[in-house]
Design a protein around this motif. Structure first.
Motif, PDB file in Angstrom:
ATOM      1  N   THR A  27      43.816  18.408  14.178  1.00 25.10           N
ATOM      2  CA  THR A  27      44.864  19.406  14.394  1.00 25.10           C
ATOM      3  C   THR A  27      45.852  18.919  15.448  1.00 25.10           C
ATOM      4  OG1 THR A  27      43.370  21.209  13.774  1.00 25.10           O
ATOM      5  CG2 THR A  27      45.313  21.802  15.084  1.00 25.10           C
ATOM      6  N   LEU A  32      49.593  20.009  12.903  1.00 24.04           N
ATOM      7  CA  LEU A  32      49.571  20.985  11.820  1.00 24.04           C
ATOM      8  C   LEU A  32      48.389  21.929  12.019  1.00 24.04           C
ATOM      9  CD1 LEU A  32      50.119  18.548   8.800  1.00 24.04           C
ATOM     10  CD2 LEU A  32      51.811  20.105   9.772  1.00 24.04           C
ATOM     11  N   VAL A  55      44.992  21.735   5.054  1.00 32.35           N
ATOM     12  CA  VAL A  55      46.193  22.565   5.018  1.00 32.35           C
ATOM     13  C   VAL A  55      46.328  22.976   3.565  1.00 32.35           C
ATOM     14  CG1 VAL A  55      48.698  22.579   5.214  1.00 32.35           C
ATOM     15  CG2 VAL A  55      47.347  21.391   6.921  1.00 32.35           C
ATOM     16  N   LEU A  75      55.817  20.332   4.189  1.00 34.15           N
ATOM     17  CA  LEU A  75      55.025  20.637   5.379  1.00 34.15           C
ATOM     18  C   LEU A  75      54.408  19.393   6.018  1.00 34.15           C
ATOM     19  CD1 LEU A  75      53.724  22.900   7.167  1.00 34.15           C
ATOM     20  CD2 LEU A  75      51.829  22.894   5.526  1.00 34.15           C
ATOM     21  N   ILE A  76      53.875  18.495   5.203  1.00 30.93           N
ATOM     22  CA  ILE A  76      53.125  17.362   5.768  1.00 30.93           C
ATOM     23  C   ILE A  76      53.952  16.091   5.957  1.00 30.93           C
ATOM     24  CG2 ILE A  76      50.967  18.280   4.859  1.00 30.93           C
ATOM     25  CD1 ILE A  76      51.008  15.997   2.782  1.00 30.93           C
TER      26      ILE A  76
END
Length: 153
Positions: A27, A32, A55, A75-76
């Motif tokens: 994390t 994230l 995720v 997002l990643i």
């Protein structure tokens, strides 16, 4: 493309697992927040003896995987180099597409969604959850009976 029976509860995920994986460190390293994380547990139903970190981006059955994939990639992507570092350390890193399937259900992945996944250069897996068969667990259950009784009126 319209399908008669589509996968239910489609989701796209970045899934990281490993025996010596520490979810809190992942994390911090990736920046994230996981939707799911677990320390290694011997009796776990999913990947026993391994820690898990993921995720997840859920979708709707009628939209298929395109939207969850698009949102996951967005997002990643900023953490991609850090994700590759986790992978180089020997942890299993994959993009997992999952959903609930019923007999005869299908899913559709657009060329655009597949291209987005390919650009990340990470392994992709498909995971399904299914209802148990109603008559038996025999995969050939649909074949006619060998004695011809299916022809009787």
């Amino acid at each position: 493309m319209e399908l008669f029976a589509t996968w239910g509860a489609p989701q796209a995920a970045l899934l990281i697992t490993g025996r010596d994986l520490v979810p809190g460190e992942i994390t911090q390293e990736l920046g994230l927040t996981p939707a799911f994380s677990r320390e290694a547990t011997a009796g776990a139903a999913f990947r026993p003896g391994e820690s898990c970190w993921a995720v997840l981006v859920p979708g709707e059955a009628d939209q298929g995987f395109d939207t969850p994939i698009e949102q996951l990639v967005e997002l990643i992507s900023p953490a991609l180099e850090a994700i590759r570092g986790v992978q180089r350390r020997g942890h299993d890193v994959r993009l997992d597409l999952s959903g609930h399937v019923q007999r005869g259900s299908r899913t559709y992945l657009s060329p655009r969604a597949l291209s987005s996944l390919a650009q990340l250069e990470l392994p992709v897996s498909l995971t399904t959850d299914a209802d148990p068969p109603t008559r038996s667990e025999d995969l050939l259950d649909w074949l006619p009976a060998p004695d011809g009784s299916h022809r009787a009126t």
